[in-house]
Design an enzyme around this catalytic site. Structure first.
Site, PDB file in Angstrom:
ATOM      1  CE  LYS A 103      -4.417   1.095   0.176  1.00 53.05           C
ATOM      2  NZ  LYS A 103      -5.612   0.391  -0.319  1.00 53.05           N
ATOM      3  CG  ASP A 158      -7.343   3.411  -0.907  1.00 56.32           C
ATOM      4  OD1 ASP A 158      -7.875   2.299  -0.817  1.00 56.32           O
ATOM      5  OD2 ASP A 158      -7.354   4.225   0.045  1.00 56.32           O
TER       6      ASP A 158
END
Ligand code: NDP
Length: 450
Positions: free
Chosen positions: A124, A164
């Site tokens: 991430k 995201d």
């Protein structure tokens, strides 16, 4: 180590990282029975190793705004675990981004990616950059500056970021353009690309659609369906929009949506036309959710993030789908949902429910699905985009949607079976954590002490 020992070990090594510790505690709790049954997992310290990123890159992003002033942001990429495939996970641009938030997201991603059945490790990244109020030019400049450093650390067989919060199709375009220029190569290094330059059909829809397919699977398991159900959705971004679309298609009624200022309550329910308005408002005009209430003359309430509960979750409904951000459903919210007879809570966002909230839902018989299971359709379809990039061909909408449905069903069944095997029938959280853990643990075991 016992539960308390592993948790103490993680706490001592990661002070000041509350989000990461919250995600860690949930997984540690779930998988300890597996470790007790497999002493080798304990001896090889597989869980302890999963809790430490393989690599954590932190960098400075410097760029010039429209006034010619120098701006400085933080940039990160957390390469958490590559036991079963290249690191894979989104990029988040939001002022709340810090190391703790990205480590929790990267840690969750390990298990989520394992559940999809596609070979992808966990990662991430992101920045504390706030896209709100920035011009097109500033967004592009920032993306180029961010990729200026990130490009050294990613690659289509090494680490494949996606979108995201704050990173949608527009940002992926600028990031991809910058990568291509820096590295002089056209590869599937990012997913969520546009159709026509390597993107997959259904990728924009995949997280929201997958969430609703998962909820339908949970209901079907009890002989029920979404048809006629009243649903609460939070957020109004990518995940929320396509969750709303799929609920409408399945005959359910969505009565709420929100943004970081407040929420709308539309008792008549979303229609396709109202959803088109919301999509245009959020994706093109970049407006606020209040405009929806003004247009359709429904209720709008501002939300105080410091209040002890969010009134959105006090509205009577059958199903709840938190799709905005972490910790948006606390213990009090969960109690309000239970009081109002909610049957299903499907997480579209990552870790939107606090541990207290989860316990209240599960103890009261609500079918609760953790984000790492029910929002996995996004990364799964990113995996399908990677496969299409490697093959050099494109699947049709129907083919991708069919595969997405199949993957969500398989995650549902896998989580349910693992929960049953470990004496927690119907507990999707425990089942998802165990099934994801076992897959990654076995790969790490086979690959030796590295
Ligand atoms: P978007 O940026 O498209 O939308 C985010 C939405 O959540 C917006 O409505 C935003 O409001 C709201 N929001 C963000 N932060 C807060 C906050 N602190 N408080 C209240 N509201 C907030 O993001 P996505 O839809 O892509 O992501 C939403 C969630 O889903 C995240 O948890 C993400 O990690 C998760 N997720 C996303 C996937 C994807 O494929 N995109 C895949 C799997 C999970 P505002 O407009 O005011 O900012």
């Amino acid at each position: 180590m016992a539960h308390s020992d592993i948790l103490a070990f993680v706490k001592q090594r990661n002070p000041h990282e509350p989000e990461f510790l919250q995600a860690a505690e949930e997984v540690i709790d779930s998988v300890l029975p597996v470790i007790d049954k497999n002493p080798e997992y304990r001896k090889l310290k597989l869980l302890e190793r999963m809790l430490e990123p393989e690599r954590l890159i932190s960098f400075r992003v410097t760029w010039l705004d429209d006034k010619g002033e120098v701006q400085v942001n933080k940039g990160f990429r957390v390469q958490m675990n590559s036991a079963i495939g290249p690191y894979k996970g989104g990029l988040r641009f939001h002022p709340s981004v810090n190391q703790s938030v990205l480590k929790f997201l990267a840690f969750e991603q390990i298990f989520k990616n394992a559940l999809t059945g596609i070979p992808m490790g966990g990662g991430k990244g992101g920045s504390d950059f706030d896209p709100k109020g920035k011009s097109e030019n500033e967004i592009m400049k920032f993306c180029q500056a961010f990729m200026g450093e990130l490009a050294r650390h990613i690659g289509h067989r090494l680490d494949v970021p996606a979108g995201d919060i704050g990173v949608g199709g527009r940002e992926i375009g600028y990031l991809f353009g910058a990568y291509k220029k820096i590295r002089n190569e056209f590869t599937g290094v990012l997913t969520g690309k546009g159709i026509g330059w390597g993107g997959s059909l259904i990728r924009p829809e995949a997280t929201g659609y997958g969430l609703i397919y998962f909820a339908e699977n949970m209901l079907q398991n009890k002989g029920d369906s979404l048809k006629g159900k009243t649903c609460l959705v939070s957020g109004s971004g990518n995940v929320s929009q396509y969750a709303i679309e799929k609920i409408i298609q399945m005959g359910g009624k969505v009565v709420t949506a929100s943004d970081s200022n407040g929420f709308i309550h539309d008792e008549a329910g979303f229609t396709t036309e109202k959803l088109a308005f919301l999509m245009d408002l959020k994706n093109n005009r970049r407006g606020r959710i209040k405009d929806y209430a003004d247009k359709y003359k429904c209720t709008y309430k501002e939300v105080d993030p410091k209040a002890d509960h969010n009134p959105l979750w006090s509205i009577k409904a059958d199903c709840a789908f938190p799709c905005a951000t972490q910790n948006e459903v606390n213990g009090k919210d969960a109690s309000n949902l239970v009081k109002n007879g909610v049957k299903v809570l499907g997480e579209g966002a990552n870790m939107p429910t606090t541990i207290e909230g989860i316990n209240i839902l599960i103890d009261n018989g609500v079918m609760y699905s953790p984000g790492k299971a029910s929002n996995a359709g996004g990364v799964a379809t990113s995996g399908l985009e990677m496969t299409q990039n490697f093959m050099g061909s494109n699947w049709t909408r129907e083919e991708v949607d069919g595969k997405l449905r199949g993957i969500m069903k398989s995650i549902h069944d896998t989580a349910l079976a693992a929960a049953k095997e470990y004496g927690k029938p119907g507990n999707y959280m425990v089942g998802a954590n165990i099934a994801g853990f076992v897959k990654v643990a076995n790969a790490m075991k086979a690959q030796g002490v590295i």
